[in-house]
Scaffold this motif. Structure first.
Motif, PDB file in Angstrom:
ATOM      1  N   UNK A  72       0.803  -1.213   0.000  1.00  0.00           N
ATOM      2  CA  UNK A  72       0.000   0.000   0.000  1.00  0.00           C
ATOM      3  C   UNK A  72       0.836   1.262   0.000  1.00  0.00           C
ATOM      4  N   UNK A  73       0.229   2.310  -0.497  1.00  0.00           N
ATOM      5  CA  UNK A  73       0.903   3.594  -0.663  1.00  0.00           C
ATOM      6  C   UNK A  73       1.427   4.154   0.655  1.00  0.00           C
ATOM      7  N   UNK A  74       0.706   3.952   1.720  1.00  0.00           N
ATOM      8  CA  UNK A  74       1.081   4.551   2.999  1.00  0.00           C
ATOM      9  C   UNK A  74       2.302   3.881   3.623  1.00  0.00           C
ATOM     10  N   UNK A  75       2.699   2.732   3.125  1.00  0.00           N
ATOM     11  CA  UNK A  75       3.831   1.986   3.685  1.00  0.00           C
ATOM     12  C   UNK A  75       5.134   2.197   2.907  1.00  0.00           C
ATOM     13  N   UNK A  76       5.091   3.016   1.859  1.00  0.00           N
ATOM     14  CA  UNK A  76       6.275   3.240   1.038  1.00  0.00           C
ATOM     15  C   UNK A  76       7.290   4.092   1.780  1.00  0.00           C
ATOM     16  N   UNK A  77       8.585   3.838   1.535  1.00  0.00           N
ATOM     17  CA  UNK A  77       9.655   4.603   2.161  1.00  0.00           C
ATOM     18  C   UNK A  77       9.970   5.860   1.372  1.00  0.00           C
ATOM     19  N   UNK A  78      10.857   6.684   1.908  1.00  0.00           N
ATOM     20  CA  UNK A  78      11.284   7.914   1.249  1.00  0.00           C
ATOM     21  C   UNK A  78      12.511   7.653   0.385  1.00  0.00           C
ATOM     22  N   UNK A  79      12.719   8.483  -0.619  1.00  0.00           N
ATOM     23  CA  UNK A  79      13.887   8.337  -1.484  1.00  0.00           C
ATOM     24  C   UNK A  79      15.155   8.794  -0.767  1.00  0.00           C
ATOM     25  N   UNK A  80      15.036   9.770   0.079  1.00  0.00           N
ATOM     26  CA  UNK A  80      16.155  10.277   0.874  1.00  0.00           C
ATOM     27  C   UNK A  80      15.692  10.435   2.308  1.00  0.00           C
ATOM     28  N   UNK A  81      16.608  10.395   3.214  1.00  0.00           N
ATOM     29  CA  UNK A  81      16.316  10.588   4.633  1.00  0.00           C
ATOM     30  C   UNK A  81      15.268   9.605   5.155  1.00  0.00           C
ATOM     31  N   UNK A  82      15.392   8.353   4.777  1.00  0.00           N
ATOM     32  CA  UNK A  82      14.451   7.344   5.254  1.00  0.00           C
ATOM     33  C   UNK A  82      14.687   7.040   6.738  1.00  0.00           C
ATOM     34  N   UNK A  83      15.908   7.217   7.209  1.00  0.00           N
ATOM     35  CA  UNK A  83      16.264   7.045   8.621  1.00  0.00           C
ATOM     36  C   UNK A  83      15.708   5.749   9.224  1.00  0.00           C
ATOM     37  N   UNK A  84      16.034   4.633   8.582  1.00  0.00           N
ATOM     38  CA  UNK A  84      15.607   3.313   9.064  1.00  0.00           C
ATOM     39  C   UNK A  84      14.096   3.232   9.294  1.00  0.00           C
ATOM     40  N   UNK A  85      13.350   3.910   8.448  1.00  0.00           N
ATOM     41  CA  UNK A  85      11.895   3.859   8.528  1.00  0.00           C
ATOM     42  C   UNK A  85      11.255   5.013   9.275  1.00  0.00           C
ATOM     43  N   UNK A  86      12.039   5.843   9.935  1.00  0.00           N
ATOM     44  CA  UNK A  86      11.484   6.981  10.681  1.00  0.00           C
ATOM     45  C   UNK A  86      11.164   8.165   9.759  1.00  0.00           C
ATOM     46  N   UNK A  87      11.852   8.259   8.636  1.00  0.00           N
ATOM     47  CA  UNK A  87      11.642   9.369   7.706  1.00  0.00           C
ATOM     48  C   UNK A  87      10.198   9.521   7.258  1.00  0.00           C
ATOM     49  N   UNK A  88       9.550   8.416   6.828  1.00  0.00           N
ATOM     50  CA  UNK A  88       8.150   8.552   6.395  1.00  0.00           C
ATOM     51  C   UNK A  88       7.236   9.094   7.501  1.00  0.00           C
ATOM     52  N   UNK A  89       7.451   8.645   8.748  1.00  0.00           N
ATOM     53  CA  UNK A  89       6.626   9.151   9.841  1.00  0.00           C
ATOM     54  C   UNK A  89       6.871  10.644  10.036  1.00  0.00           C
ATOM     55  N   UNK A  90       8.132  11.047   9.957  1.00  0.00           N
ATOM     56  CA  UNK A  90       8.461  12.463  10.140  1.00  0.00           C
ATOM     57  C   UNK A  90       7.826  13.317   9.040  1.00  0.00           C
TER      58      UNK A  90
END
Length: 159
Positions: A72-90
């Motif tokens: 799903x779209x909401x579970x995709x990571x970021x291209x930069x600054x993913x920070x071990x999965x914290x980037x998307x939440x931020x």
């Protein structure tokens, strides 16, 4: 009578921010009365995956791909600054603070505006994705269909 303009987007990336850009552009083009198609291929297909587990029969390699790819779209990571999965939440927190639409809402808006969401059938075969695993109101086609749309397109983007 003037001919309607067309916007064609290939969404190759499985990154949340790049998918957001594709859907923001698609919704903007649709609002300007363009006929819009987003051709989802390879990791871009993850934007169309349902969040819930869909029981379908798969081989070993297909099961491995299914576990490695976000559902799903909401579970995709970021291209930069993913920070071990914290980037998307931020980024989602920042978006909420600024009243920006999250990706799942942008996808729903695109469907409401009749943006043509196309899943690449060849890539689906390669990754073991089945129609039941993708959102409703998605079309299925190969590269020839995309090329037919893009050939006369006013705007063609690769994201």
């Amino acid at each position: 009578m003037t001919e309607r303009k067309t916007t064609n987007i290939i969404l190759f990336s499985g990154d949340y921010d790049k998918a957001m850009a594709a859907y923001i552009i698609a919704n903007g083009a649709a609002a300007y009365d363009h006929d819009v198609t987003i051709f989802h291929t390879f990791w871009g297909l993850n934007a169309l995956r349902k969040e819930e587990m869909v029981p379908v029969k798969k081989g070993l390699m297909e099961r491995m791909f299914a576990k490695m790819m976000p559902r799903g779209a909401d579970k995709m990571g970021l291209s930069n600054m993913n920070f071990l999965g914290m980037g998307p939440k931020m980024i989602k927190d920042v978006m909420k603070k600024h009243n920006a639409m999250p990706l799942p809402d942008l996808i729903s808006m695109a469907q409401e505006q009749e943006v043509n969401l196309v899943a690449c059938t060849m890539t689906m075969d390669l990754l073991g994705l089945q129609k039941e695993e993708l959102l409703e109101d998605v079309e299925y086609a190969g590269v020839a269909a995309y090329l037919a749309d893009a050939e006369n397109g006013n705007v063609n983007l690769f994201i």
